[in-house]
Design a protein around this motif. Structure first.
Motif, mmCIF file in Angstrom:
data_model
loop_
_atom_site.group_PDB
_atom_site.id
_atom_site.type_symbol
_atom_site.label_atom_id
_atom_site.label_comp_id
_atom_site.label_asym_id
_atom_site.label_seq_id
_atom_site.Cartn_x
_atom_site.Cartn_y
_atom_site.Cartn_z
ATOM 1 N N ASN A 1 0.833 -1.193 0.000
ATOM 2 C CA ASN A 1 0.000 0.000 0.000
ATOM 3 C C ASN A 1 0.872 1.250 0.000
ATOM 4 O O ASN A 1 1.797 1.377 0.816
ATOM 5 C CB ASN A 1 -0.908 0.016 1.228
ATOM 6 N N ARG B 1 0.348 3.062 -6.056
ATOM 7 C CA ARG B 1 -0.846 2.411 -5.528
ATOM 8 C C ARG B 1 -1.330 3.142 -4.271
ATOM 9 O O ARG B 1 -0.529 3.485 -3.398
ATOM 10 C CB ARG B 1 -0.516 0.955 -5.199
ATOM 11 N N ASP B 2 -2.626 3.358 -4.226
ATOM 12 C CA ASP B 2 -3.263 3.977 -3.049
ATOM 13 C C ASP B 2 -2.695 5.357 -2.743
ATOM 14 O O ASP B 2 -2.540 5.731 -1.580
ATOM 15 C CB ASP B 2 -3.114 3.064 -1.820
ATOM 16 N N GLN B 3 -2.363 6.086 -3.794
ATOM 17 C CA GLN B 3 -1.995 7.494 -3.667
ATOM 18 C C GLN B 3 -2.739 8.258 -4.756
ATOM 19 O O GLN B 3 -2.845 7.784 -5.890
ATOM 20 C CB GLN B 3 -0.484 7.714 -3.823
ATOM 21 N N SER B 4 -3.234 9.447 -4.431
ATOM 22 C CA SER B 4 -3.926 10.257 -5.427
ATOM 23 C C SER B 4 -2.916 10.845 -6.407
ATOM 24 O O SER B 4 -1.733 10.993 -6.071
ATOM 25 C CB SER B 4 -4.689 11.398 -4.743
#
Length: 504
Positions: free
Chosen positions: A385, A437-440
């Motif tokens: 993540n 992944r899982d970052q704007s």
């Protein structure tokens, strides 16, 4: 079935030998084509197809040969021994003078095919004097096929690995000469003796001619050359700089590789939320690992997955490579796995904080599959993540649609992307795409600009981080036209083939 007489046994032994020689000849020519022309799958398919076609031509032509079939068989073997023996020598020597070496390769392949194709019909004609048609066909074809299997094993485990293409061909020429000698009772001695002398001459000059031909393909002095199980590996030197080539394609130059690897590695590790476990796909030269080890002490483990053990061995043992990569692949934190990248990802159960993808350009279908939705989906599953991956993404100038195709493919698998590029003296404008992944997207851009700039960097600084994100209008327009790639629609491969590479 009647017991085979001595002459029949001799002819069948000759067919076994010619079956052996024929299949090895096919493999030698296909490998030569792969080394000198590129795209190994295409060259193997085309070389073997061309040879098989002309074997059919040779088989058909054999019925028109006048006179004694045994005499024709001997003549065929003598000519074949010369062509197969001299083939690599001719190809490498002519490579110095022509850019259309494929014409030479396929002309020789055609000639070999005609002669090999004539062997079985001629042998069958000889045996027809004492065998029934049923027995004749069964014995001739079985010996040819058995010889082909032994030839394939020989090429893989002995010929290519130890003799090399040139001396494998010399051996094949000698084998065909032995076949001719065993059948040449009553045949004039002069042609046989002349053939033997020419084979000896070729054996004496083959190595020097191959070295000359190889050197002519590179601007700089070759200091290392090896044929691995997968490709031709060449290391060259000019003054104090070095180049690594795989199948004639530049992999890096010490003139500017620091720019390439600083750009590929450091922004990615800075944007990732953690950096304990790193995966490098490709990177068998150890240069990406070097950057990580030198500037990211927080990293605990680096896994390098490279298909070719020949590359990783060279990078672990050759003094020049050890100097360039600073012995990175020998470091206790580094683990090397020689495996196909996609196969590794499909079997992998571990999570990595960052993934560096440094694979060859998608020049072939087999490599293009490593730039697809399916491949990047597997890579995403291996990311922790907040983790990021970065890939070399070709040239936004020469192949802008291919560059944006990679960006869109990473976006399609659910990653927030950041595309950027730099100018390299030896490669031209070169692009990279990061996917997190899982970052704007906003967070990725923010963290990208805040990349920690170490004073020891030779290239990266705050200004470069800003400049490398700026694309001109034409390149931006290409983004609208580009489409993502998957296994059923290899857009990146199609775009690459249409690239403006001739401008560089």
């Amino acid at each position: 079935m009647a017991k085979l007489v001595t002459q029949e046994k001799l002819i069948l032994a000759c067919i076994f030998a010619t079956g052996f020689s024929g299949v090895v000849s096919e493999y030698v020519m296909a490998t030569l084509a792969s080394y000198l022309i590129g795209d190994s799958i295409t060259q193997w398919a085309m070389t073997i197809s061309v040879m098989l076609f002309f074997m059919g031509v040779g088989s058909k032509l054999s019925e028109r040969l006048p006179g004694d079939p045994l005499r024709n068989f001997v003549i065929c073997e003598l000519i074949l021994s010369l062509i197969v023996s001299f083939a690599p020598t001719l190809v490498y020597s002519l490579a110095a003078y022509t850019e259309r070496i494929e014409l030479v390769v396929y002309t020789l392949t055609s000639c070999l095919g005609i002669l090999i194709g004539a062997e079985i019909p001629l042998a069958s004609q000889i045996l027809s004097r004492s065998m029934s048609l049923k027995t004749n066909i069964a014995w001739v074809l079985s010996q040819d096929y058995f010889g082909a299997l032994v030839g394939g094993v020989f090429f893989v485990f002995l010929g290519k690995a130890y003799l090399g293409l040139a001396y494998t061909s010399v051996f094949l020429g000698a084998l065909n000469l032995v076949v001719a000698l065993s059948c040449c009772r009553g045949f004039p001695r002069l042609p046989v003796a002349a053939t033997a002398l020419l084979l000896l001459l070729n054996a004496a000059i083959a190595k020097d001619v191959v070295v000359y031909g190889e050197q002519s393909r590179y601007r700089d002095l070759i200091i290392w050359s090896e044929a691995s199980d997968y490709q031709k590996i060449v290391l060259t030197q000019w003054k104090d700089d070095y180049w690594l080539y795989l199948n004639g394609n530049e992999q890096f130059s010490t003139v500017d590789e620091h720019k390439y690897h600083e750009t590929l590695v450091h922004p990615t590790l800075n944007v990732s939320r953690a950096n304990k476990r790193i995966l490098i796909l490709g990177g068998g030269d150890g240069l990406a690992a070097r950057e990580i080890l030198n500037f990211h002490p927080e990293v605990e483990e680096i896994t390098v997955v490279d298909l070719d053990p020949g590359v990783t061995k060279l990078s672990q043992t050759h003094p020049v490579m050890l100097k360039i990569n600073e012995r990175s692949l020998l470091h206790s934190k580094v683990r090397i796995i020689n495996q196909d990248a996609k196969q590794f990802l499909s079997q992998n159960k571990a999570l990595y904080d960052s993934i560096i993808i440094d694979l060859p350009d998608p020049k072939t279908v087999s490599i293009a599959r490593l730039y697809t939705n399916e491949f990047y989906s597997l890579a995403r599953k291996s990311l922790s993540n907040g983790g990021c991956m970065a890939t070399q993404a070709l040239s936004p100038f020469y192949v802008p649609q291919a560059f944006w195709s990679i960006d869109k493919t990473l976006t399609q698998v659910g990653l927030s992307t950041k595309s950027y590029w730099i100018s390299l003296p030896t490669l031209g404008d070169w692009g990279f795409v990061m996917g997190c992944r899982d970052q704007s997207p906003e967070m990725v851009s923010h963290r990208f600009l805040r990349t920690n700039i170490d004073n020891r960097f030779r290239f990266l600084d705050k200004d470069q981080l800003v400049a490398m994100q700026i694309f001109d209008k034409e390149i931006k327009i290409a983004k609208k036209e580009a489409q993502a790639s998957n296994l059923f629609n290899l857009n990146v491969y199609k775009y690459y083939q249409k690239g403006r590479w001739d401008l560089y």
